[in-house]
Scaffold this active site. Structure first.
Site, PDB file in Angstrom:
ATOM      1  N   LYS A 284     -13.928  -1.667   9.254  1.00 40.30           N
ATOM      2  CA  LYS A 284     -14.559  -2.563   7.453  1.00 40.30           C
ATOM      3  C   LYS A 284     -16.346  -2.926   8.015  1.00 40.30           C
ATOM      4  CE  LYS A 284     -11.956  -4.636   3.973  1.00 40.30           C
ATOM      5  NZ  LYS A 284     -10.368  -5.431   3.750  1.00 40.30           N
ATOM      6  N   GLU A 371       5.456  -8.576  -1.206  1.00 38.57           N
ATOM      7  CA  GLU A 371       5.665  -9.376  -2.318  1.00 38.57           C
ATOM      8  C   GLU A 371       7.507 -10.164  -2.540  1.00 38.57           C
ATOM      9  OE1 GLU A 371       3.610  -7.385  -2.479  1.00 38.57           O
ATOM     10  OE2 GLU A 371       1.808  -7.921  -3.088  1.00 38.57           O
ATOM     11  N   ARG A 399       6.620  -6.113  -8.270  1.00 36.38           N
ATOM     12  CA  ARG A 399       7.115  -5.861  -6.484  1.00 36.38           C
ATOM     13  C   ARG A 399       8.306  -6.922  -6.390  1.00 36.38           C
ATOM     14  NH1 ARG A 399       3.760  -2.393  -3.253  1.00 36.38           N
ATOM     15  NH2 ARG A 399       3.149  -0.693  -4.458  1.00 36.38           N
TER      16      ARG A 399
END
Ligand SMILES: Cc1ncc(C[n+]2csc(CCOP(=O)(O)OP(=O)(O)O)c2C)c(N)n1
Length: 639
Positions: A284, A371, A399
């Site tokens: 990243k 979630e 969600r």
């Protein structure tokens, strides 16, 4: 050297480039990403990490026919750069400009407008089944690229389970950079770490490249695939038993910054006859040292000044937000009460919970991007006697609708939902605006729903929430915290706060647009229109007495909310007023029944007439059009 990027009008242009040219293109794309990040807050380190992967995918497949889905979509920038949007790239995340997420209206190469993690495998599998049933000729391939942060989402396993059963030729590229926004968490993270220890990845990469390089690229695709696979297995490119058991062929790990190697692997799996997972390892922030060193801060950094590979200064927004206020209030509650825990679904940074994580490691839970699990997990904690605070952005909490219903509300368990980023979230756009929460939260019996008018309310509301023996939700926006400069009344369950009375009309405000409502009332008073302001505080239980009083005694009633009008606060007011047969002079302002585009929050509020000027304008118009009304009670009575 000439910048190749402006010459790429579509991914077809990549097919003409040599490997060194593709590598140069990668450098040009990184440069474009860095240029953007120096003057705009935008997703950065994730995009730097997928440049080569994006090039390799587009150079290998033909996604004008085949299907490509980037999971979540925050790492879509390199894809935008080479799918005909380079010249508009500077407009990204601004009003009227490109979206920061995939958008089918911008390009046929973007299939779904997304921003929520974890759905790519399901959608790609659906596309594959759909395309096969429709008999696409030649058959369309379907590729999902998913990060290791999104990979623990429950939906991913539902899709893998389904694909394994169907034996469909789904190609999953797992982009493993060892990071979610913060370092990734959980058992899957450990498993991926073990796969990385594969000696092929750690030391023998060159041999593998050579072995694969010798493989024929022509001939019967099935035989070719099998031969190449055999060779890959011989070379040690196997493992991933977990995926194999689920019916996926596992290949990897592969260096995700080596375009040549990536292309070889992608060719290898192009004509797969079964689901396949290609494990790609990337860094990243790759190619820009400060971002690679600190990918967390550079996930969505504020604009910064740079000198080549060095950051000189960062243009930090120093204002204190409602998120800061919430996090400090949670910290205080955790200090006072050992039963209080806090749960985040991979948003420790966004929710500003780092201090809590470090101070209370045993009562801080990062569940990963899960979630639904988080809410049921909180229900378990509450049942055991704890006081869990679920700190999740309003949009992502969607969600968990079923867990809020079954595990929390139906059991009447004391779980507190801190619905951060409620309302219009700005440049992220429609996938991230948290405008539906009032509607869905107030549906559930047992639930208390609050919206603070300012930061003082927010702190007291959390205090009240933790005293209730029932579920409770508090919503607050992505905005600088405000403290109202007026005398306040204590926060009491189900009671609104009357800030000023008015004969001609009254504004019932739900949430932090309260400051604008007060300003509007001031302006209107200057014009001779006497308009009151009420800080409603509670959407459920709603203050029926105040509603009854204002609909009976004031000229007009205007409800103001930063939420979808359908089923929201104004609708709740109408429901109460209907019981008194007094809905005629009630007007509602909020988010209309359409998806709101991306732009600065202030711009959007102004467009929707939800800033002070818009509220003034609405009140003037209502007052002009309203027929004079008889009041049923004398004015001096306080409502
Ligand atoms: C359902 C959902 N929850 C939370 C988020 C917020 N979010 C955006 S990107 C991200 C991290 C994703 O990590 P990964 O998939 O590994 O991608 P990377 O940025 O590392 O490339 C998170 C948590 C989201 N987009 N969707």
């Amino acid at each position: 050297m000439e910048n190749l990027l402006p010459t790429i009008r579509s991914p077809h242009d990549l097919k003409k480039l040599t490997l060194p040219q593709l590598e140069q293109l990668a450098a040009d794309m990184r440069d474009a990403l860095c240029q953007l990040a120096t003057h705009r807050t935008a997703h950065f380190s994730s995009n730097l990490g997928v440049v080569e992967l994006c090039i390799a995918l587009h150079a290998t497949f033909d996604f004008s026919h085949d299907r490509l889905i980037w999971d979540t979509g925050h790492q879509i920038y390199p894809h935008k750069l080479i799918t005909g949007r380079y010249h508009r790239f500077g407009t990204i995340r601004t009003r009227g400009g490109l979206m920061g997420y995939p958008n089918p209206e911008e390009s046929p190469y973007d299939l779904f407008m997304t921003g929520h993690a974890g759905a790519s495998l399901s959608a790609a599998l659906g596309l594959k089944c759909g395309d096969d049933l429709i008999d696409s000729d030649p058959p369309r391939r379907s590729v999902a690229v998913i990060g290791d942060g999104a990979f623990p989402c429950g939906m991913v396993y539902e899709a893998m389970n389904h694909a394994g059963g169907l034996k469909k030729e789904l190609i999953v590229v797992l982009n493993d950079n060892q990071m979610s926004i913060c370092p990734r968490v959980g058992g899957m993270a450990d498993y991926l770490d073990r796969l990385r220890l594969n000696p092929v990845y750690t030391g023998l990469k060159d041999e593998v490249v050579r072995a694969l390089g010798k493989m024929p690229l022509l001939g019967d695709p099935v035989e070719r695939f099998l031969a190449q696979l055999k060779e890959a297995v011989k070379a040690g490119l196997h493992g991933g038993m977990l995926f194999e058991e689920l019916g996926f062929r596992y290949l990897g790990p592969i260096d995700g910054h080596n375009i040549g190697l990536l292309r070889k692997y992608l060719r290898l799996v192009q004509d797969t006859q079964q689901p396949v997972l290609v494990h790609v390892v990337t860094e990243k922030g790759h190619g820009f040292h400060p971002a690679a060193r600190d990918p967390v801060s550079f996930h969505t950094p504020p604009p910064f000044e740079r000198d080549h590979d060095r950051v000189i200064s960062v243009n930090k927004n120093r204002s204190r937000s409602y998120t800061h206020v919430a996090s400090e209030a949670i910290f205080d509650q955790m200090t006072r009460d050992r039963r209080v825990t806090v749960l985040t679904a991979a948003m420790c940074l966004g929710n500003k919970l780092e201090k809590i994580r470090d101070r209370f490691p045993d009562r801080f839970f990062d569940t990963g991007i899960c979630e639904s699990h988080t809410v049921a997990f909180a229900a378990g904690q509450a049942k055991a006697g704890l006081r869990p605070i679920v700190d999740i952005y309003s949009t992502f909490l969607q969600r968990s609708l079923d867990q809020i219903f079954q595990e929390v509300s139906l059991q009447n368990l004391p779980v507190v939902f801190m619905m951060d980023r409620s309302g219009l979230t700005g440049p992220d756009g429609p996938t991230h605006h948290g405008v539906f929460d009032l509607g869905y939260m107030r549906l559930f019996p047992n639930m208390t729903v609050m919206a603070p008018g300012d930061e003082t309310d927010l702190v007291h509301m959390l205090d009240l929430a933790l005293k209730l023996e029932a579920p409770c939700a508090i919503r607050y926006p992505k905005a600088a915290a405000e403290r109202l400069d007026v005398n306040r009344t204590p926060v009491t369950l189900g009671t609104a706060e009357v800030l000023r009375e008015g004969d001609d009309g009254v504004i019932l405000c739900c949430g932090t647009l309260l400051g604008y409502c007060i300003q509007a009332a001031e302006t209107l008073r200057g014009e001779g229109l006497d308009v009151g302001v009420v800080n409603m505080r509670f959407v459920k239980p709603i203050d029926r007495n105040v509603i009854r009083a204002v609909v009976e005694r004031c000229g007009f009633v205007l409800t103001v909310e930063e939420a979808a009008l359908a089923a929201g606060f104004g609708t709740a007011v109408l429901e109460v007023a209907a019981e008194f047969h007094a809905v005629a002079d009630i007007h509602r302002r909020g988010i209309p029944d359409r998806f709101v585009e991306h732009a600065e929050r202030k711009e959007l509020l102004s467009d929707l007439g939800l800033d002070a000027a818009g509220i003034v304008e609405t009140c003037r118009r209502i007052a002009l059009e309203a027929p004079p009304r008889e009041r049923v009670a004398p004015r001096e009575k306080t409502y």
